[in-house]
Design a protein around this motif. Structure first.
Motif, PDB file in Angstrom:
ATOM      1  N   UNK A   1       0.830  -1.206   0.000  1.00 61.02           N
ATOM      2  CA  UNK A   1       0.000   0.000   0.000  1.00 61.02           C
ATOM      3  C   UNK A   1       0.862   1.253   0.000  1.00 61.02           C
ATOM      4  N   UNK A   2       1.944   1.217   0.810  1.00 62.02           N
ATOM      5  CA  UNK A   2       2.848   2.378   0.874  1.00 62.02           C
ATOM      6  C   UNK A   2       3.500   2.632  -0.478  1.00 62.02           C
ATOM      7  N   UNK A   3       3.887   1.540  -1.153  1.00 60.49           N
ATOM      8  CA  UNK A   3       4.537   1.672  -2.463  1.00 60.49           C
ATOM      9  C   UNK A   3       3.573   2.258  -3.494  1.00 60.49           C
ATOM     10  N   UNK A   4       2.303   1.830  -3.395  1.00 63.49           N
ATOM     11  CA  UNK A   4       1.282   2.345  -4.320  1.00 63.49           C
ATOM     12  C   UNK A   4       1.081   3.847  -4.125  1.00 63.49           C
ATOM     13  N   UNK A   5       1.131   4.239  -2.850  1.00 67.40           N
ATOM     14  CA  UNK A   5       0.902   5.656  -2.526  1.00 67.40           C
ATOM     15  C   UNK A   5       2.066   6.545  -2.973  1.00 67.40           C
TER      16      UNK A   5
END
Ligand code: GTP
Ligand code: MG
Length: 214
Positions: A209-213
């Motif tokens: 999720x962090x990478x997507x953000x």
């Protein structure tokens, strides 16, 4: 308590004592709900899945005093029975347990009397949980009384194991055949690997999720 309580004075002090423990449970329960709500507010995440509270029955208080060789008296019960007021915190992940323990330790009006980490050092049975004995001041009209509360913190999986183990083992009153104890210990290991797997899955998802953000 029937034998222990012989006169009205004793009945009176019994009721007063139980009132203190019930009040202590309310205090600690509310504190924990507030911590959980604050965490939700700041991190959009609830470390506590649910909270259970209970006051020990007179029968089990007497049983515990007898088991430990103490005379049945109100004084002894206050001194030696540490889990008259009990709170159980059920979390999703093992990491939540230590997060909560730290948050509880930082509450300036709670005194941490002792800690037993049965996650780092599981019991012979396979039992895992994090136990904290705390005391909370109860403000009465003319005095303040520090009252003990036992807090048990565990994951859903640890709670599942402990509840079923208690049900199964209780019937044997400690004399279970060796293979049953062994199988229960094996189940405890499965529960631990389940907890580990779920924790690493959660960490992997968070990372995604962090990478997507980013
Ligand atoms: P108790 O006399 O059982 O209260 O033990 P203690 O005073 O030495 O305290 P401890 O921290 O070891 O255990 C307190 C509580 O933890 C118990 O009352 C149970 O709720 C729980 N517990 C401890 N060991 C086991 C276990 O082997 N199985 C299960 N199901 N629960 C356990
Ligand atoms: Mg107990």
């Amino acid at each position: 308590m029937e034998n222990a309580i012989k006169n009205y004075e004793d009945v009176d002090s019994w009721k007063t004592i139980m009132f203190l423990y019930t009040s202590a449970l309310k205090e600690v329960g509310t504190k924990l709900e507030i911590l959980n709500d604050e965490f939700q507010h700041v991190h959009q995440y609830n470390p506590i899945e649910h909270i259970k509270t209970r006051v020990k029955t007179p029968e089990s208080i007497v049983k515990k005093l007898r088991k430990n060789g103490y005379e049945i008296s109100i004084e002894n019960m206050v001194k030696y029975v540490n889990d008259i007021a009990g709170v159980r915190l059920i979390c999703s992940f093992t990491s939540d347990i230590y997060r909560l323990a730290e948050m509880i330790g930082n509450q300036s009006d709670l005194k941490v009397l002792s800690i037993k980490d049965y996650i780092k050092n599981p019991k012979e049975s396979g039992y895992k949980s994090y136990h904290m004995l705390v005391s909370v001041p109860i403000y009465l009209s003319d005095s303040v009384v520090d009252t003990k509360v036992e807090i048990q913190i565990r994951t859903i999986a640890m709670d599942f194991w402990a509840s079923l183990e208690h049900k199964i083992y209780y019937k044997f009153e400690g004399n279970a055949p060796e293979y049953i104890s062994r199988d229960l210990r094996e189940c405890a290991e499965m529960v631990s690997s389940l907890d580990e797997k779920m924790l690493s899955l959660n960490e992997a998802i968070q990372k995604c999720l962090e990478e997507q953000e980013a």
